[in-house]
Design a protein around this motif. Structure first.
Motif, short mmCIF file in Angstrom:
data_model
loop_
_atom_site.label_atom_id
_atom_site.label_comp_id
_atom_site.label_asym_id
_atom_site.label_seq_id
_atom_site.Cartn_x
_atom_site.Cartn_y
_atom_site.Cartn_z
N ALA A 42 -34.70 55.56 -56.13
CA ALA A 42 -34.66 56.69 -57.08
C ALA A 42 -35.91 57.54 -56.88
O ALA A 42 -36.95 57.06 -56.43
N ALA A 43 -35.76 58.80 -57.21
CA ALA A 43 -36.89 59.72 -57.13
C ALA A 43 -36.72 60.82 -58.17
O ALA A 43 -35.60 61.13 -58.58
N LEU A 44 -37.85 61.36 -58.57
CA LEU A 44 -37.85 62.46 -59.53
C LEU A 44 -38.49 63.68 -58.87
O LEU A 44 -39.52 63.56 -58.19
N VAL A 45 -37.91 64.83 -59.09
CA VAL A 45 -38.52 66.08 -58.62
C VAL A 45 -38.75 66.94 -59.86
O VAL A 45 -37.82 67.18 -60.64
N VAL A 46 -39.99 67.37 -60.03
CA VAL A 46 -40.33 68.15 -61.22
C VAL A 46 -41.21 69.33 -60.83
O VAL A 46 -41.89 69.31 -59.79
N ASP A 47 -41.19 70.36 -61.65
CA ASP A 47 -42.11 71.48 -61.51
C ASP A 47 -43.16 71.38 -62.60
O ASP A 47 -42.83 71.43 -63.78
N VAL A 48 -44.40 71.24 -62.19
CA VAL A 48 -45.50 71.10 -63.13
C VAL A 48 -46.33 72.39 -63.09
O VAL A 48 -46.71 72.83 -62.00
N PRO A 49 -46.58 73.01 -64.24
CA PRO A 49 -47.25 74.31 -64.24
C PRO A 49 -48.54 74.35 -63.40
O PRO A 49 -48.75 75.29 -62.64
N SER A 50 -49.37 73.35 -63.51
CA SER A 50 -50.66 73.42 -62.82
C SER A 50 -50.62 72.85 -61.40
O SER A 50 -51.56 73.04 -60.63
N LEU A 51 -49.54 72.16 -61.04
CA LEU A 51 -49.48 71.48 -59.75
C LEU A 51 -48.37 71.99 -58.85
O LEU A 51 -48.37 71.72 -57.65
N GLY A 52 -47.40 72.68 -59.40
CA GLY A 52 -46.25 73.09 -58.60
C GLY A 52 -45.23 71.97 -58.50
O GLY A 52 -45.22 71.03 -59.30
N ARG A 53 -44.38 72.04 -57.47
CA ARG A 53 -43.34 71.04 -57.29
C ARG A 53 -43.95 69.67 -56.96
O ARG A 53 -44.82 69.58 -56.10
N GLN A 54 -43.50 68.64 -57.67
CA GLN A 54 -44.01 67.29 -57.44
C GLN A 54 -42.84 66.32 -57.33
O GLN A 54 -41.85 66.44 -58.04
N VAL A 55 -42.99 65.37 -56.41
CA VAL A 55 -41.95 64.36 -56.18
C VAL A 55 -42.55 62.98 -56.49
O VAL A 55 -43.62 62.65 -55.99
N LEU A 56 -41.84 62.22 -57.32
CA LEU A 56 -42.25 60.83 -57.60
C LEU A 56 -41.18 59.90 -57.06
O LEU A 56 -39.99 60.07 -57.34
N HIS A 57 -41.62 58.94 -56.28
CA HIS A 57 -40.70 57.98 -55.66
C HIS A 57 -40.84 56.65 -56.41
O HIS A 57 -41.96 56.22 -56.70
N ALA A 58 -39.74 56.01 -56.68
CA ALA A 58 -39.77 54.74 -57.42
C ALA A 58 -40.70 53.75 -56.74
O ALA A 58 -40.75 53.66 -55.51
N GLY A 59 -41.43 53.02 -57.56
CA GLY A 59 -42.35 52.04 -57.03
C GLY A 59 -43.59 52.63 -56.41
O GLY A 59 -44.36 51.91 -55.76
N LEU A 70 -36.24 65.52 -50.12
CA LEU A 70 -36.71 65.81 -51.47
C LEU A 70 -37.72 66.95 -51.49
O LEU A 70 -37.91 67.58 -52.53
N HIS A 71 -38.36 67.19 -50.38
CA HIS A 71 -39.34 68.29 -50.36
C HIS A 71 -38.66 69.64 -50.50
O HIS A 71 -39.32 70.64 -50.75
N HIS A 72 -37.34 69.68 -50.29
CA HIS A 72 -36.57 70.91 -50.48
C HIS A 72 -35.79 70.89 -51.80
O HIS A 72 -35.15 71.87 -52.15
N ALA A 73 -35.82 69.75 -52.51
CA ALA A 73 -34.89 69.55 -53.62
C ALA A 73 -35.30 70.32 -54.88
O ALA A 73 -36.48 70.58 -55.10
N GLN A 74 -34.33 70.64 -55.67
CA GLN A 74 -34.58 71.25 -56.97
C GLN A 74 -35.00 70.16 -57.96
O GLN A 74 -34.71 68.98 -57.76
N PRO A 75 -35.65 70.54 -59.06
CA PRO A 75 -36.03 69.54 -60.05
C PRO A 75 -34.82 68.74 -60.52
O PRO A 75 -33.75 69.30 -60.76
N GLY A 76 -35.00 67.44 -60.64
CA GLY A 76 -33.90 66.58 -61.07
C GLY A 76 -34.20 65.13 -60.77
O GLY A 76 -35.27 64.78 -60.28
N LEU A 77 -33.24 64.31 -61.10
CA LEU A 77 -33.33 62.87 -60.87
C LEU A 77 -32.39 62.52 -59.72
O LEU A 77 -31.19 62.80 -59.79
#
Lengths: 112, 192
Positions: A42-59, A70-77
């Motif tokens: 699983a991974a999360l893609v989010v847009d953070v105001p001060s950081l821009g697009r961020q990707v979190l990978h499980a574990g 994921l580096h091209h992905a829209q925000p989502g789960l």
């Protein structure tokens, strides 16, 4: 949809939310999603105001060659295999953005 | 300092969009994924941050995604000198942008933070609207050949964002100036 019962990790994630950092809470919740849905990944893609697009990978695992692009992905789960729970995705994204914002405003929480 | 704090600092480096950790044969591997807007010094900055936060041995891997057109050449501020006047209790940071010079001054009362203050004031000569305020600075390591590794932080209180930079210098003062510029340069280069 009825979510399967957890194994206690949800309580752990909630505990992290009380005293830990926003980032740790987001990772805890993401790992809990993997466990509850018996996912491979699983991974999360989010847009953070001060950081821009961020990707979190499980574990907190490295993305390596990012086979899911994921580096091209829209925000989502992003779940593997896919599970269609739009509300879960919305809540996870919102919680993670909030977590990043809280950590930015209160860096001490990340030091705990 | 926790893994969270390190990850947040790494994600704060320009262009970084993902951070991951792995262990292999006793070595901690820190992987960063970065977009085309990552600066040339990303590997160095990330390594310095990781070395200051994690027990070694460790390795930093950078995965760069070169999407989009090439980035425009960056303008950078240069450090000319750092001087102190003990009698006046003041220090001065001298910077240059091409042929233009600027001096920022601050009281020496706050140690390395004074250097960050003077550097920010000097940068404001070129960018009067610079929103960042001095945050903190500290020496994290002194090398056997007497080089000083310094971390510095500046804060935009309105946007609630922090920029951090790492650099080394022949003195802690020089290291703090370079670390402050390392924190700011990527953000301000578009306006220079």
């Amino acid at each position: 949809m009825q979510l399967p019962r957890g194994d206690g990790r949800a309580a752990s994630a909630a505990e992290t939310a009380r005293g830990g950092s926003g980032l740790a809470t987001a990772y805890h919740a993401l790992d809990d999603v993997v466990t509850r849905f018996a996912l491979r990944d699983a991974a999360l893609v989010v847009d953070v105001p001060s950081l821009g697009r961020q990707v979190l990978h499980a574990g907190r695992r490295p993305l390596h060659n990012d086979e899911q692009h994921l580096h091209h992905a829209q925000p989502g789960l992003y779940l593997d295999p896919p599970v269609d729970v739009p509300l879960l995705a919305e809540v996870m994204v919102a919680m993670t953005v909030l977590g990043f914002r809280l950590d930015a405003e209160n860096p001490q929480s990340a030091l705990a | 300092m926790s893994l969270d704090a390190l990850e947040l600092e790494l994600r704060g480096l320009p262009g970084v969009f993902a951070v991951g950790f792995a262990e292999a044969e006793g070595v901690t591997i820190v992987e960063l994924q970065a977009g085309p807007d990552a600066c040339d010094e990303l590997a160095r900055d990330a390594t310095l941050l990781a070395c200051s936060r994690l027990v070694q041995p460790l390795a930093v891997e950078i995965v760069r995604w070169g999407d989009g057109p090439p980035a425009a050449p960056e303008s950078r501020l240069r450090v000319l000198d750092v001087t102190t006047d003990p009698a006046a209790g003041e220090l001065a940071v001298h910077l240059a942008r091409g042929d233009e010079r600027a001096v920022g001054r601050a009281s020496t009362a706050h140690g390395l933070l004074s250097v960050v203050e003077a550097t920010v004031y000097a940068v404001r000569t070129f960018l009067p609207r610079l929103p960042y305020l001095p945050g903190w600075a500290r020496t994290v390591e002194t090398t056997p050949d007497r080089r000083f590794l310094v971390l510095a932080s500046v804060t935009d209180p309105e946007a609630r964002s922090h920029l951090r930079g790492a650099a080394e210098g022949g003195t802690p003062l020089e290291g703090a100036v370079r670390a402050t510029l390392a924190a700011l340069n990527r953000t301000i280069s578009r306006e220079l």
